[in-house]
Motif scaffolding. Structure first.
Motif, short mmCIF file in Angstrom:
data_model
loop_
_atom_site.label_atom_id
_atom_site.label_comp_id
_atom_site.label_asym_id
_atom_site.label_seq_id
_atom_site.Cartn_x
_atom_site.Cartn_y
_atom_site.Cartn_z
N GLN A 45 48.93 38.10 40.10
CA GLN A 45 47.63 38.72 39.90
C GLN A 45 47.66 40.19 40.35
OE1 GLN A 45 44.28 37.57 38.91
NE2 GLN A 45 44.03 39.78 39.03
N SER A 46 47.29 41.08 39.46
CA SER A 46 47.21 42.49 39.81
C SER A 46 46.08 42.70 40.82
CB SER A 46 46.95 43.34 38.56
OG SER A 46 46.63 44.68 38.92
N LEU A 47 46.30 43.58 41.76
CA LEU A 47 45.26 43.91 42.74
C LEU A 47 44.49 45.16 42.34
CD1 LEU A 47 47.03 42.98 46.09
CD2 LEU A 47 45.43 41.65 44.69
N ASP A 48 44.62 45.57 41.08
CA ASP A 48 43.74 46.56 40.50
C ASP A 48 42.41 45.87 40.21
OD1 ASP A 48 42.74 48.83 39.33
OD2 ASP A 48 44.12 48.86 37.63
N TRP A 49 41.44 46.57 39.65
CA TRP A 49 40.19 45.90 39.27
C TRP A 49 40.48 44.92 38.13
CZ3 TRP A 49 36.74 46.87 34.87
CH2 TRP A 49 37.31 47.66 33.87
N ASN A 50 39.47 44.22 37.64
CA ASN A 50 39.76 43.13 36.71
C ASN A 50 40.23 43.59 35.32
OD1 ASN A 50 37.46 43.46 34.85
ND2 ASN A 50 36.17 42.59 36.45
N ASN A 51 40.13 44.89 35.04
CA ASN A 51 40.63 45.45 33.78
C ASN A 51 39.98 44.84 32.54
OD1 ASN A 51 42.76 47.50 34.28
ND2 ASN A 51 43.69 45.83 35.45
N ASN A 254 35.58 43.78 44.07
CA ASN A 254 36.95 43.52 44.53
C ASN A 254 37.54 42.36 43.72
OD1 ASN A 254 37.03 40.85 46.31
ND2 ASN A 254 35.09 41.89 46.77
N ILE A 255 38.74 42.54 43.26
CA ILE A 255 39.34 41.58 42.34
C ILE A 255 39.54 40.21 42.99
CG2 ILE A 255 41.69 42.39 42.84
CD1 ILE A 255 40.32 40.89 39.54
N MET A 256 39.96 40.16 44.27
CA MET A 256 40.18 38.86 44.89
C MET A 256 38.88 38.11 45.10
SD MET A 256 43.31 38.59 44.79
CE MET A 256 43.28 36.92 45.44
N GLY A 257 37.81 38.84 45.39
CA GLY A 257 36.51 38.20 45.48
C GLY A 257 36.11 37.58 44.16
N GLU A 258 36.31 38.32 43.07
CA GLU A 258 35.97 37.80 41.75
C GLU A 258 36.81 36.57 41.40
OE1 GLU A 258 34.93 40.50 38.39
OE2 GLU A 258 35.90 42.00 39.65
N VAL A 259 38.12 36.68 41.62
CA VAL A 259 39.03 35.61 41.21
C VAL A 259 38.76 34.32 42.00
CG1 VAL A 259 41.44 34.87 41.24
CG2 VAL A 259 40.83 37.13 40.36
N ILE A 260 38.63 34.42 43.32
CA ILE A 260 38.40 33.22 44.13
C ILE A 260 37.01 32.65 43.86
CG2 ILE A 260 38.26 32.29 46.47
CD1 ILE A 260 40.35 34.36 47.30
N ALA A 261 36.02 33.52 43.68
CA ALA A 261 34.68 33.03 43.37
C ALA A 261 34.66 32.30 42.04
CB ALA A 261 33.68 34.19 43.36
N GLU A 262 35.42 32.80 41.07
CA GLU A 262 35.48 32.13 39.77
C GLU A 262 36.06 30.72 39.91
OE1 GLU A 262 36.76 30.35 36.37
OE2 GLU A 262 38.36 31.29 37.57
N VAL A 263 37.10 30.59 40.73
CA VAL A 263 37.68 29.27 40.98
C VAL A 263 36.65 28.37 41.67
CG1 VAL A 263 39.46 28.00 42.24
CG2 VAL A 263 40.04 30.15 41.08
#
Length: 373
Positions: A45-51, A254-263
């Motif tokens: 997972q890229s740590l850039d924004w969600n692109n 923040n990308i990790m916030g988005e990704v983990i929240a989506e899960v």
């Protein structure tokens, strides 16, 4: 514009280094650990924004609409992912209010809107919830409070900090009141889904064209550290104004916030987490009710929803003095004084945190402190 500190945050700053051994008044569900999500995370997972979208991951926005009961009523473009509900509220208030406008708020209530409104130079009009009425929002007084200058009505539902709950009929009346003067109506729903008395209320974004729903994964899911929340509104200009303001502050999520929240908000996983949170919350609430009944001179209105309520202290005890004494030896127990919500004769009691907060130990120490006072 200078934003002044409110008492809730001030007390938290004052007590950060206290290292309590017990907590009474935990305001969110037990926090999961990162290991519970690792299997669903991509190590590449890229740590850039969600692109993909400045408004947040599309699939996360779909989950937000689903949990709020807004699928089919609102579109994913009506959702903006934010740094918690606090940023969602901030973006709304800062873009909607101008100096001289009026904002109608509830008291006791979440203090953020008042702090921001006063910094802007808006007039703050308060509608008082009274303990003797079960902390219910007096809609007749709300109707009297709005004027042609009212730009925004701000409430929380379930109410923070009393746990009162507005149902569909009350929300429909609030919509009528707001619509009569063309005001925006923002409902902070951070405790939605944790109802003990009645069903979850409908989200205001699906009921009113100028309705704004804010929420987050912080309270019910215990994911406060992700700093992931949302703003939902069907008014495209309002949402775009929020996007523009965020571009000049936190810029993107923040990308990790988005990704983990989506899960965390995938339907099966979300349902299981909410079942666990409701089970643990209900168990702690039953324990709290029994404890309050056993205390001489202490009372509270049992929350109808959410994880916190206000306990009335015995006559003559100041909440700040009591909270600071409780934090010191021999009690070493943290709770929030009612002064944080403009209720100096009260303390905040909470039933969150599951088994990890050792509620029984905290209540024993609180009982001893009351006896020793």
């Amino acid at each position: 514009m200078k934003v002044k500190i409110h008492r809730l945050f001030e007390y938290l700053l004052e007590t950060t280094q206290a290292a309590p051994e017990a907590i009474v008044g935990f305001s969110l569900s037990g926090a999961p650990v990162l290991g519970e999500y690792l299997a669903d995370l991509d190590p590449n997972q890229s740590l850039d924004w969600n692109n993909r979208d400045f408004r947040g991951l599309p699939e996360l926005r779909d989950h937000v609409l689903a949990q709020a009961g807004l699928a089919g009523l609102c579109d994913p473009k009506d959702v903006l992912i934010t740094a918690g509900a606090a940023e969602a509220n901030y973006l709304s208030v800062m873009q909607l209010l101008q100096p001289g406008d009026e904002i109608v708020i509830e008291t006791p209530g979440w203090p953020q809107a008042e702090v921001l409104a006063r910094a802007i130079g808006a007039k703050v009009v308060k509608v008082t919830r009274r303990e003797e009425d079960g902390w219910q929002l007096p809609l007749d007084q709300m109707a009297d409070a709005v004027t042609a200058k009212t730009k925004l009505i701000f409430i929380s539902n379930p109410n923070n900090p009393t746990g009162d709950l507005l149902g569909r009929r009350e929300l429909e009346e609030l919509v009528r009141i707001a619509e009569s003067v063309g005001a925006w109506l923002l409902v902070d729903e951070v405790y939605a889904g944790l109802e003990w008395d009645g069903p979850r209320a409908p989200s205001i974004a699906g009921m009113y064209a100028r309705g704004i729903t804010t929420g987050s994964v912080s309270k019910a899911l215990g994911l406060q550290g992700l700093r992931t929340g949302w703003l939902i509104c069907r008014d495209a200009e309002m949402v775009m104004d929020a996007v523009i303001l965020r571009e000049n502050s936190s810029e993107i999520m923040n990308i990790m916030g988005e990704v983990i929240a989506e899960v965390a908000m995938r339907p099966d996983r979300y349902a299981a987490a909410m079942k666990k949170a409701r089970g643990e919350g209900a168990q702690n609430l039953a324990q709290m009710n029994a404890w309050v009944d056993a205390q001489s001179g202490l009372s509270w209105v049992t929350p109808r929803a959410g994880l916190i309520g206000l306990g009335r202290l015995p006559e003559g005890i100041d909440s700040d003095d009591f909270a600071k004494r409780l934090l010191a030896d021999p009690y070493r127990t943290f709770l929030l004084p009612g002064s944080a919500y403009g209720q100096p004769g009260h303390i905040r009691l909470g039933v969150g945190g599951g088994a990890s907060v050792n509620l029984s130990e905290g209540l024993d120490r609180l009982s001893q402190a009351l006896s020793d006072w």
